[in-house]
Enzyme design. Structure first.
Site, PDB file in Angstrom:
ATOM      1  N   GLU A 179       4.101  -3.230   8.191  1.00  0.00           N
ATOM      2  CA  GLU A 179       3.839  -1.905   8.802  1.00  0.00           C
ATOM      3  C   GLU A 179       4.593  -2.293  10.268  1.00  0.00           C
ATOM      4  OE1 GLU A 179      -0.121  -0.857   9.436  1.00  0.00           O
ATOM      5  OE2 GLU A 179       0.342   1.377   9.585  1.00  0.00           O
ATOM      6  N   HIS A 200      -2.913   3.613  -2.147  1.00  0.00           N
ATOM      7  CA  HIS A 200      -3.228   3.025  -0.575  1.00  0.00           C
ATOM      8  C   HIS A 200      -3.622   4.067   0.201  1.00  0.00           C
ATOM      9  CE1 HIS A 200      -0.759   1.439   3.234  1.00  0.00           C
ATOM     10  NE2 HIS A 200      -2.126   1.470   3.460  1.00  0.00           N
ATOM     11  N   ASP A 258      -4.440   7.299   5.824  1.00  0.00           N
ATOM     12  CA  ASP A 258      -5.527   7.770   6.438  1.00  0.00           C
ATOM     13  C   ASP A 258      -5.567   9.440   6.493  1.00  0.00           C
ATOM     14  OD1 ASP A 258      -6.999   5.224   7.387  1.00  0.00           O
ATOM     15  OD2 ASP A 258      -4.841   5.057   7.871  1.00  0.00           O
TER      16      ASP A 258
HETATM   17  N1  HPA Z   1      -2.611   0.022   9.018  1.00  0.00           N
HETATM   18  C1  HPA Z   1      -3.635  -1.197   9.292  1.00  0.00           C
HETATM   19  N2  HPA Z   1      -4.775  -0.840   9.150  1.00  0.00           N
HETATM   20  C2  HPA Z   1      -5.441   0.363   8.841  1.00  0.00           C
HETATM   21  C3  HPA Z   1      -4.427   1.386   8.260  1.00  0.00           C
HETATM   22  C4  HPA Z   1      -3.018   1.180   8.467  1.00  0.00           C
HETATM   23  O1  HPA Z   1      -2.215   2.009   8.431  1.00  0.00           O
HETATM   24  N3  HPA Z   1      -5.320   2.311   8.119  1.00  0.00           N
HETATM   25  C5  HPA Z   1      -6.551   2.040   8.108  1.00  0.00           C
HETATM   26  N4  HPA Z   1      -6.667   0.784   8.696  1.00  0.00           N
HETATM   27 ZN    ZN Z   2      -3.103   1.549   5.168  1.00  0.00          ZN
END
Ligand code: HPA
Ligand code: ZN
Length: 335
Positions: free
Chosen positions: A200, A18, A279
């Site tokens: 999330e 991920h 990221d």
């Molecule tokens: N969440 C949603 N979109 C994203 C993320 C994330 O953590 N990272 C890059 N795009």
């Molecule tokens: Zn992500």
């Protein structure tokens, strides 16, 4: 190797399943690409740029992240970004990388899809020649809607051999998985793997829809599943991996403090949690730093080695490769 080598060590082989290539755009490279392409930045000092990375929630991050991507113009830019990530990943002990790329943002900025795929493809081919197992996963921007995702999948047809699956990212709340039912069904029919960001910021219903409407094989984040004991039991019973990114969750305030991270509840519930960086240029480090952050708040070595095993089990690889990675992990862990 000592039997006590921590899970965070680069000597322990890992799968990173991920992470977003566009999220590996470190400020130094951002400045190089901005100058190369004549794109203005708020500053050309990487330290000043990094200091902007304080986020109140997911959307704050996405605004900066998409803004920075304006510097990506040519195949060489995409190559350099992917090559940087793949080098960092190997330095962190990654032996299997499954990396999201999202061409929608680039194509909408006028970059030819062929340039994106040429650049990413060349970096991945180089890494494979150097012995890294790695593949790309096409991510759709969910807030652009299902029609745009479907159109992107159509545009990707000439590059079908360059990616192994599809996922959904970007703004979650207001864009539930069920909207993407048809495009995911199309991807499945084409032999593509399926994963999806859910839970999330979205509630447990988002995770349920990812399973029931998109038939995903794994979930990215899945944090809010811990609010629903029945869903948690289902995820454990059905062995659905939850691809957790601890530093991302703290940086975007999905979790107040790392010691309260839901991964501990997930593991207690028998969930196949995995650890990745999401990221890495924005959230404080690569996969090793994510393991180290959990170690620092008391996660046991057994728990974390278990997460690494889960990531090899969850990876989109064949049984022979899985067996090789698990055996290398066993050897590294036992010394
Ligand atoms: N969440 C949603 N979109 C994203 C993320 C994330 O953590 N990272 C890059 N795009
Ligand atoms: Zn992500």
């Amino acid at each position: 190797m000592s039997a006590l080598t921590p899970a965070s060590s680069s000597a322990i082989p890992k799968a990173e399943i991920h992470m977003h290539l566009e999220g590996a755009l470190e400020s130094e490279l951002l400045v190089v690409l901005a100058k190369r392409n004549g794109i203005p930045l708020p500053s050309y000092d990487p330290e000043v740029l990094d200091a902007r990375y304080r986020f109140g929630e997911l959307q704050d991050f996405l605004d900066v992240y998409f803004g920075n991507l304006a510097v990506m113009r040519t195949a060489e830019d995409f190559h350099d970004l992917a090559a940087l990530y793949l080098r960092r990943a190997r330095e962190n002990g990654v032996v299997r990388a499954e990396s999201f790329f999202n061409p929608m943002v680039h194509v909408r900025a006028g970059v030819p899809l062929a340039a994106v795929m040429e650049g990413y493809g060349a970096a991945f081919a180089d890494a494979r020649r150097d012995g890294l197992s790695c593949d790309l996963i096409l991510d759709f921007t969910r807030d652009l809607g299902a029609e745009a995702a479907d159109d992107m999948l159509t545009q990707m047809a000439p590059f079908r051999d360059a990616f192994i699956g599809v996922g959904l990212d970007s703004t979650e709340v207001g864009y539930p998985p069920m909207l993407f039912r048809e495009v995911f069904a199309r991807a499945a029919a084409d032999g593509l793997h399926r994963t999806c960001h859910a839970g999330e910021e979205g509630d447990p219903e988002y995770v349920r829809q990812a399973l029931d409407d998109l038939h995903v094989e794994r979930i990215d984040h899945g944090l809010r599943a811990v609010e629903d004991p029945e869903l948690l039991r289902r995820l454990a019973d059905e062995h659905v991996p939850l691809n957790v990114c601890p530093l991302s969750n703290v940086a975007l305030r999905a979790v107040d403090r790392i010691e309260q991270h839901p991964v501990f509840t997930m593991l207690d519930a028998g969930i196949a949690a995995t650890i990745s960086s999401d990221d890495p240029a924005y959230f404080g480090g690569h996969i090793g730093a994510n393991f180290a952050a959990l170690e620092a708040v008391g996660a046991s070595r057994d728990q974390l080695i278990g997460c690494i095993e889960n990531s090899f089990e969850a990876a989109f690889i064949d049984a022979a490769e899985r067996g090789r990675h698990l055996e290398a992990l066993r050897v590294a862990v036992t010394g």
